[in-house]
Design a protein around this motif. Structure first.
Motif, PDB file in Angstrom:
ATOM      1  N   LEU A 255      33.228  39.781  61.846  1.00  0.00           N
ATOM      2  CA  LEU A 255      33.181  39.554  60.404  1.00  0.00           C
ATOM      3  C   LEU A 255      34.201  40.456  59.737  1.00  0.00           C
ATOM      4  O   LEU A 255      34.198  41.676  59.936  1.00  0.00           O
ATOM      5  CB  LEU A 255      31.786  39.867  59.851  1.00  0.00           C
ATOM      6  N   THR A 256      35.118  39.866  58.978  1.00  0.00           N
ATOM      7  CA  THR A 256      36.083  40.648  58.213  1.00  0.00           C
ATOM      8  C   THR A 256      35.937  40.317  56.731  1.00  0.00           C
ATOM      9  O   THR A 256      35.476  39.239  56.366  1.00  0.00           O
ATOM     10  CB  THR A 256      37.533  40.367  58.654  1.00  0.00           C
ATOM     11  N   CYS A 257      36.323  41.265  55.916  1.00  0.00           N
ATOM     12  CA  CYS A 257      36.264  41.065  54.467  1.00  0.00           C
ATOM     13  C   CYS A 257      37.478  41.696  53.818  1.00  0.00           C
ATOM     14  O   CYS A 257      37.866  42.828  54.156  1.00  0.00           O
ATOM     15  CB  CYS A 257      34.985  41.681  53.892  1.00  0.00           C
ATOM     16  N   THR A 258      38.102  40.965  52.908  1.00  0.00           N
ATOM     17  CA  THR A 258      39.214  41.479  52.107  1.00  0.00           C
ATOM     18  C   THR A 258      38.850  41.330  50.639  1.00  0.00           C
ATOM     19  O   THR A 258      38.616  40.225  50.165  1.00  0.00           O
ATOM     20  CB  THR A 258      40.518  40.705  52.390  1.00  0.00           C
ATOM     21  N   ARG A 259      38.800  42.451  49.953  1.00  0.00           N
ATOM     22  CA  ARG A 259      38.495  42.439  48.510  1.00  0.00           C
ATOM     23  C   ARG A 259      39.708  42.959  47.751  1.00  0.00           C
ATOM     24  O   ARG A 259      40.164  44.076  47.976  1.00  0.00           O
ATOM     25  CB  ARG A 259      37.285  43.317  48.209  1.00  0.00           C
ATOM     26  N   ARG A 260      40.234  42.139  46.867  1.00  0.00           N
ATOM     27  CA  ARG A 260      41.384  42.517  46.041  1.00  0.00           C
ATOM     28  C   ARG A 260      40.918  42.745  44.608  1.00  0.00           C
ATOM     29  O   ARG A 260      40.320  41.851  44.000  1.00  0.00           O
ATOM     30  CB  ARG A 260      42.454  41.425  46.070  1.00  0.00           C
ATOM     31  N   VAL A 261      41.218  43.932  44.111  1.00  0.00           N
ATOM     32  CA  VAL A 261      40.851  44.290  42.738  1.00  0.00           C
ATOM     33  C   VAL A 261      42.138  44.540  41.964  1.00  0.00           C
ATOM     34  O   VAL A 261      42.911  45.448  42.305  1.00  0.00           O
ATOM     35  CB  VAL A 261      39.950  45.535  42.704  1.00  0.00           C
ATOM     36  N   ASN A 262      42.389  43.730  40.950  1.00  0.00           N
ATOM     37  CA  ASN A 262      43.596  43.853  40.140  1.00  0.00           C
ATOM     38  C   ASN A 262      43.250  44.270  38.729  1.00  0.00           C
ATOM     39  O   ASN A 262      42.293  43.766  38.133  1.00  0.00           O
ATOM     40  CB  ASN A 262      44.351  42.519  40.096  1.00  0.00           C
ATOM     41  N   ASP A 263      44.046  45.187  38.216  1.00  0.00           N
ATOM     42  CA  ASP A 263      43.867  45.671  36.851  1.00  0.00           C
ATOM     43  C   ASP A 263      45.085  45.255  36.032  1.00  0.00           C
ATOM     44  O   ASP A 263      46.130  45.909  36.089  1.00  0.00           O
ATOM     45  CB  ASP A 263      43.717  47.193  36.843  1.00  0.00           C
ATOM     46  N   PRO A 264      44.987  44.175  35.276  1.00  0.00           N
ATOM     47  CA  PRO A 264      46.142  43.700  34.499  1.00  0.00           C
ATOM     48  C   PRO A 264      46.675  44.740  33.522  1.00  0.00           C
ATOM     49  O   PRO A 264      47.866  44.764  33.223  1.00  0.00           O
ATOM     50  CB  PRO A 264      45.571  42.487  33.746  1.00  0.00           C
ATOM     51  N   ALA A 265      45.823  45.624  33.042  1.00  0.00           N
ATOM     52  CA  ALA A 265      46.252  46.631  32.075  1.00  0.00           C
ATOM     53  C   ALA A 265      47.255  47.604  32.674  1.00  0.00           C
ATOM     54  O   ALA A 265      48.090  48.166  31.961  1.00  0.00           O
ATOM     55  CB  ALA A 265      45.036  47.395  31.542  1.00  0.00           C
ATOM     56  N   ASN A 266      47.179  47.824  34.004  1.00  0.00           N
ATOM     57  CA  ASN A 266      48.081  48.762  34.663  1.00  0.00           C
ATOM     58  C   ASN A 266      49.228  48.076  35.384  1.00  0.00           C
ATOM     59  O   ASN A 266      50.000  48.726  36.073  1.00  0.00           O
ATOM     60  CB  ASN A 266      47.302  49.615  35.679  1.00  0.00           C
ATOM     61  N   GLN A 267      49.316  46.752  35.268  1.00  0.00           N
ATOM     62  CA  GLN A 267      50.356  46.011  35.972  1.00  0.00           C
ATOM     63  C   GLN A 267      51.737  46.490  35.543  1.00  0.00           C
ATOM     64  O   GLN A 267      52.069  46.526  34.358  1.00  0.00           O
ATOM     65  CB  GLN A 267      50.242  44.523  35.673  1.00  0.00           C
ATOM     66  N   GLY A 268      52.524  46.911  36.546  1.00  0.00           N
ATOM     67  CA  GLY A 268      53.892  47.315  36.261  1.00  0.00           C
ATOM     68  C   GLY A 268      54.055  48.740  35.807  1.00  0.00           C
ATOM     69  O   GLY A 268      55.177  49.185  35.569  1.00  0.00           O
ATOM     70  N   THR A 269      52.969  49.513  35.677  1.00  0.00           N
ATOM     71  CA  THR A 269      53.097  50.902  35.254  1.00  0.00           C
ATOM     72  C   THR A 269      53.497  51.759  36.436  1.00  0.00           C
ATOM     73  O   THR A 269      53.239  51.440  37.592  1.00  0.00           O
ATOM     74  CB  THR A 269      51.776  51.415  34.666  1.00  0.00           C
ATOM     75  N   THR A 270      54.112  52.897  36.150  1.00  0.00           N
ATOM     76  CA  THR A 270      54.561  53.794  37.212  1.00  0.00           C
ATOM     77  C   THR A 270      53.361  54.409  37.908  1.00  0.00           C
ATOM     78  O   THR A 270      52.474  54.953  37.289  1.00  0.00           O
ATOM     79  CB  THR A 270      55.444  54.916  36.622  1.00  0.00           C
ATOM     80  N   GLY A 271      53.321  54.361  39.189  1.00  0.00           N
ATOM     81  CA  GLY A 271      52.220  54.922  39.947  1.00  0.00           C
ATOM     82  C   GLY A 271      51.002  54.060  39.905  1.00  0.00           C
ATOM     83  O   GLY A 271      49.988  54.372  40.494  1.00  0.00           O
ATOM     84  N   GLY A 272      51.069  53.081  39.155  1.00  0.00           N
ATOM     85  CA  GLY A 272      50.263  51.951  38.785  1.00  0.00           C
ATOM     86  C   GLY A 272      48.810  51.902  39.062  1.00  0.00           C
ATOM     87  O   GLY A 272      48.051  51.897  38.154  1.00  0.00           O
ATOM     88  N   GLY A 273      48.393  51.808  40.300  1.00  0.00           N
ATOM     89  CA  GLY A 273      47.006  51.483  40.571  1.00  0.00           C
ATOM     90  C   GLY A 273      46.681  50.076  40.149  1.00  0.00           C
ATOM     91  O   GLY A 273      45.558  49.775  39.763  1.00  0.00           O
ATOM     92  N   ALA A 274      47.701  49.193  40.148  1.00  0.00           N
ATOM     93  CA  ALA A 274      47.482  47.833  39.656  1.00  0.00           C
ATOM     94  C   ALA A 274      46.644  47.010  40.620  1.00  0.00           C
ATOM     95  O   ALA A 274      45.930  46.121  40.192  1.00  0.00           O
ATOM     96  CB  ALA A 274      48.828  47.146  39.414  1.00  0.00           C
ATOM     97  N   GLU A 275      46.709  47.286  41.925  1.00  0.00           N
ATOM     98  CA  GLU A 275      45.939  46.511  42.890  1.00  0.00           C
ATOM     99  C   GLU A 275      45.336  47.423  43.942  1.00  0.00           C
ATOM    100  O   GLU A 275      45.998  48.288  44.507  1.00  0.00           O
ATOM    101  CB  GLU A 275      46.807  45.454  43.579  1.00  0.00           C
ATOM    102  N   GLU A 276      44.047  47.212  44.207  1.00  0.00           N
ATOM    103  CA  GLU A 276      43.356  47.874  45.301  1.00  0.00           C
ATOM    104  C   GLU A 276      42.885  46.799  46.280  1.00  0.00           C
ATOM    105  O   GLU A 276      42.345  45.776  45.864  1.00  0.00           O
ATOM    106  CB  GLU A 276      42.149  48.667  44.795  1.00  0.00           C
ATOM    107  N   ILE A 277      43.110  47.036  47.553  1.00  0.00           N
ATOM    108  CA  ILE A 277      42.664  46.104  48.585  1.00  0.00           C
ATOM    109  C   ILE A 277      41.751  46.870  49.538  1.00  0.00           C
ATOM    110  O   ILE A 277      42.188  47.822  50.196  1.00  0.00           O
ATOM    111  CB  ILE A 277      43.836  45.487  49.365  1.00  0.00           C
TER     112      ILE A 277
END
Length: 288
Positions: A255-277
């Motif tokens: 069993l595998t699981c991939t969870r993608r969490v995107n924060d549109p507010a931080n999209q493109g910012t430096t050091g971003g944190g825009a996506e966590e997988i």
């Protein structure tokens, strides 16, 4: 003699008629729709006396591994409703079969040296931590990695089940995707549970200074909890499971699981944190 010949012909005719029907029945077992296969596998797992497992989890921040979040673990299921889990090093002499594609990245982690041990038991439909036999620290990650709980959740979540092509012989691979609202609810429940576990206990303060310290901790917790609730409203979550099934026994192999969490507010910012997988994988073996 004629009677015997007639009986033989009748038996042969019956065999010829029943053969295709029985063959078709066996074929239908292997050709069941993906959602029905999932139901059968979950039922089969619930009926299994026990199994061993090995797993791994990791976190990618904007595509870069977070070593402090990498973890290798193993454990056993016994008596249908008891689970023991423990962490171990990827290079500690124990064969590692559960690291999968992320093995090389995870091996660079020094955080895996943190040792945890947990025993859980299902009581009244809920998984209960047996504190006397477990690492009771709030940051213990193992209870969330209980593979039986992960499989059980799939029975009650809003999901779409399909089948992947090209599975190895004797297996089927099911793709299980949560609806976006369900993925968000699942993440929120997990994070809120973690926050609840670290909430300061302000009851029974006797000394004034201690009371002030606990009050400060409570205020800090409330601030962080409010920030969490606000962040959960902003992010988008996508969660996909892959379940490899042993078609001979109708039991899980992986069993595998991939969870993608995107924060549109931080999209493109430096050091971003825009996506966590967040990636998890668990392999099952040694069914009993």
């Amino acid at each position: 003699m004629r009677t015997i010949k007639i009986r033989r012909m009748m038996i042969l005719s019956a065999a010829l008629l029943l053969g295709p029907i029985l063959s078709a029945g066996c074929t239908r077992i292997h050709d069941k729709p993906a959602a029905e296969v999932l139901h059968l596998v979950l039922a089969g797992m619930a009926g299994s006396d026990g199994v061993s497992f090995e797993g791994a989890s990791s976190l990618l921040l904007d595509g870069n591994p977070a070593p402090e979040a990498s973890l290798f673990y193993g454990g056993t299921v016994s008596d249908h409703n008891k689970v023991s889990l423990h962490t171990f090093l990827p290079d500690g002499g124990t064969p590692q079969t559960a690291a999968g594609a992320g093995e090389n990245k995870l091996k660079s982690s020094s955080a895996a040296a943190a040792a945890y041990y947990t025993r859980l038991e299902k009581k009244n439909g809920q998984w209960t931590l047996l504190q006397e036999d477990s690492t009771a620290s709030p940051d213990n990650p193992l209870p969330a990695l209980n593979p039986l709980r992960q499989l059980e959740e799939l029975e009650n979540l809003e999901i779409e089940v399909s089948e992947e092509a090209g599975a190895a012989r004797g297996t089927r691979v099911l793709r299980i995707e949560l609806s976006e609202p369900e993925a968000g609810r699942q993440l929120a429940a997990e994070l809120e549970g973690q926050m609840k576990a670290i909430r300061p206990d302000t009851s029974g303060s006797e000394q004034k200074e201690t009371g002030k310290e606990e009050e400060a901790l409570q205020l800090l917790w409330e601030k962080k909890n409010n920030e969490l609730q606000q962040k959960l409203k902003e992010v988008s979550v996508r969660t996909v499971y892959y379940l490899q099934v042993d078609t001979k026994r109708n039991l899980p192999k992986r069993l595998t699981c991939t969870r993608r969490v995107n924060d549109p507010a931080n999209q493109g910012t430096t050091g971003g944190g825009a996506e966590e997988i967040y990636l998890t994988e668990v392999n099952f073996y040694g069914y009993r």
